[in-house]
Design a protein around this motif. Structure first.
Motif, short mmCIF file in Angstrom:
data_model
loop_
_atom_site.label_atom_id
_atom_site.label_comp_id
_atom_site.label_asym_id
_atom_site.label_seq_id
_atom_site.Cartn_x
_atom_site.Cartn_y
_atom_site.Cartn_z
N TYR A 21 0.83 -1.21 0.00
CA TYR A 21 0.00 0.00 0.00
C TYR A 21 0.86 1.26 0.00
CZ TYR A 21 -4.12 -2.88 0.97
OH TYR A 21 -5.13 -3.80 0.90
N SER A 22 2.00 1.21 -0.69
CA SER A 22 2.91 2.37 -0.69
C SER A 22 2.24 3.63 -1.22
CB SER A 22 4.16 2.06 -1.51
OG SER A 22 3.83 1.79 -2.85
N HIS A 23 1.24 3.48 -2.07
CA HIS A 23 0.54 4.64 -2.63
C HIS A 23 -0.34 5.35 -1.60
CE1 HIS A 23 -2.12 1.19 -3.04
NE2 HIS A 23 -3.14 2.01 -3.18
N ILE A 24 -0.61 4.70 -0.46
CA ILE A 24 -1.42 5.35 0.59
C ILE A 24 -0.73 5.31 1.96
CG2 ILE A 24 -3.63 4.95 -0.57
CD1 ILE A 24 -4.07 2.67 1.57
#
Length: 141
Positions: free
Chosen positions: A51-54
């Motif tokens: 979940y690196s994008h969040i």
């Protein structure tokens, strides 16, 4: 038509409700094949990567705590155009907006407790499959 493999995560709500078999049954009924499957307990490190994008968002700890609350089942699912077709079968991310007859519409509760994560593109699938499966854990048959 493209032969693809997608990553699916049967999320903690799916596992807790005993819906794993029903979800897999619906997907296999569409002609898709399980190419790899395992139950795992997610870690903070894996979740931050996945979940690196969040990961920098204020709601991320809630997502991480939910995803660690129970084991998940990681599935490598193969078939023709599996990525887009599975996403259609799941319905929108927000289960409240998902129509009845879709997996999320029938079993999900909201945006987070929505039963299944599925790769959203061939590029994402390639990265996600490597994140959750080691060499030799995905089979062609």
């Amino acid at each position: 038509m493209a032969q693809e493999t997608s990553l699916l995560l049967l999320k903690p709500d799916c596992v807790a409700q005993g819906l794993n078999g029903e979800v897999l049954k619906r997907l296999e009924a569409e002609g898709f094949r399980v190419r790899g499957i395992k139950m795992i307990q997610l870690t903070d490190e894996l979740l931050k990567d996945h979940y690196s994008h969040i990961a920098d968002k204020p709601f991320f700890p809630e997502v991480a705590n939910f995803m660690k609350s129970k084991p998940v089942i990681a599935v490598a699912l193969g078939g023709e155009n599996v990525i887009s077709h599975v996403r259609d079968l799941l319905g929108p991310t927000d289960s409240k907006a998902a129509p009845k007859g879709t997996i999320r519409g029938d079993f999900g509760s909201d945006k987070m407790t929505n039963v299944v994560h599925a790769s959203d593109s061939p590029e994402a699938a390639a990265v996600e499959l490597k994140r959750f499966f080691k060499d030799g854990e995905i089979f062609n048959y």
